[in-house]
Structure formats: C-alpha cells, structure tokens
Design a protein around this motif. Structure first.
Motif, short mmCIF file in Angstrom:
data_model
loop_
_atom_site.label_atom_id
_atom_site.label_comp_id
_atom_site.label_asym_id
_atom_site.label_seq_id
_atom_site.Cartn_x
_atom_site.Cartn_y
_atom_site.Cartn_z
N TRP A 145 30.46 41.12 37.94
CA TRP A 145 31.39 40.14 38.49
C TRP A 145 32.40 40.79 39.42
CZ3 TRP A 145 30.96 34.99 37.20
CH2 TRP A 145 30.07 34.69 36.17
N SER A 146 32.80 40.05 40.42
CA SER A 146 33.93 40.40 41.26
C SER A 146 34.84 39.18 41.21
CB SER A 146 33.49 40.69 42.70
OG SER A 146 34.62 41.00 43.49
N GLY A 147 35.92 39.29 40.43
CA GLY A 147 36.76 38.13 40.19
C GLY A 147 35.98 37.11 39.40
N ASP A 148 35.85 35.91 39.95
CA ASP A 148 35.12 34.85 39.26
C ASP A 148 33.72 34.63 39.82
OD1 ASP A 148 35.89 33.77 41.67
OD2 ASP A 148 36.58 31.87 40.86
N ARG A 149 33.25 35.58 40.63
CA ARG A 149 31.93 35.43 41.26
C ARG A 149 30.95 36.50 40.78
NH1 ARG A 149 33.67 34.05 47.41
NH2 ARG A 149 34.55 32.02 46.87
N PRO A 150 29.75 36.07 40.39
CA PRO A 150 28.73 37.07 40.07
C PRO A 150 28.23 37.72 41.36
CG PRO A 150 27.82 34.86 39.87
CD PRO A 150 29.27 34.71 40.20
N PRO B 117 33.16 45.76 35.52
CA PRO B 117 32.91 44.37 35.91
C PRO B 117 31.65 43.77 35.29
CG PRO B 117 32.18 45.86 37.62
CD PRO B 117 32.79 46.71 36.54
N ARG C 181 29.37 42.08 32.26
CA ARG C 181 29.42 41.32 31.01
C ARG C 181 28.01 40.96 30.61
NH1 ARG C 181 33.15 36.77 33.25
NH2 ARG C 181 34.14 38.13 34.75
#
Length: 122
Positions: free
Chosen positions: A6-11, A119, A121
């Motif tokens: 992830w980068s922030g809320d974007r995969p 980053p 999960r």
C-alpha cells in the motif's frame, strides 16, 4: 501467503510467498506498479515480508530484466551484506526458456537491516 503493498490508501503492489514450512521460503511473485517504483517502497515492502517470516530465503528473477536483477541483488545485499549466493537454475518443465537467476540468503541475522514495519499487509 499473499501480501498487498500500500501507498496511503491505494494498493500499489503485491507479494506471494510460498514454502513457509520448508527450510527455505520462496518469494514466488513480487510486483510494484510503475508509478511506485524507484521510491524505496518496494525495498521496504520486501523487508517487511522478510521480517514477517525470518529464515532462509530464495528469490528468482530473469537476468534479462535488468531492473529486477539490480533490485534483487540490492535486496540480498541490504539484508545479508555479503552473505548471499547467486546461481542459475533451469525453469522446471520449460527447457525453451532461459534459466532463472536465484539469490539466496538468511534473513535471521539481518536485525537492524530489515525494517519490520512496512507498507505490506496480508
């Protein structure tokens, strides 16, 4: 085991790990979208995956992919210093393909070089 990067809320990528119950874990697949490459996010993602499963690792790549070759050799050096190996192995059941290059190292002794938070999960 599958991980999303992830980068922030974007995969922005993924990693698939196999052979978790074997002597050597294998990073079976790893991908980062083009826009997330060369910013250190891929290295941090791999470090997080390695930290989640300490032990011996093997990672294959195609030598013809110069970016991947540089990246995986850098990962091996960052994690294991000079204590890693490299070998060419044929692709099983596909003699028409070029051999893969495999790097192998032990991530157990890499405390301080692996950042366990990252980053990724599951």
């Amino acid at each position: 085991m599958a991980y999303l990067v992830w980068s922030g809320d974007r995969p922005v990528g993924f990693a698939f790990v196999r052979a978790l119950d074997s002597e050597a874990r294998v990073l079976n697949s790893f991908f980062m979208v083009r826009g997330a490459r060369r910013a250190g996010l891929g290295l941090r993602a791999v470090q997080a995956v390695l930290a989640a499963h300490p032990g011996r690792w093997e990672i294959a790549f195609q030598e013809e992919n110069a970016g991947a070759a540089r990246f995986w050799r850098r990962v091996a050096s960052e994690v294991a210093g000079e204590a890693w190996t490299e070998e060419r192995r044929p692709v099983p059941g596909k003699p028409e393909l070029s051999a893969n290059t495999w790097v192998a190292f032990d991530a157990r002794g890499a405390v301080g070089r692996i950042h366990p938070t990252g980053p990724c999960r599951p």
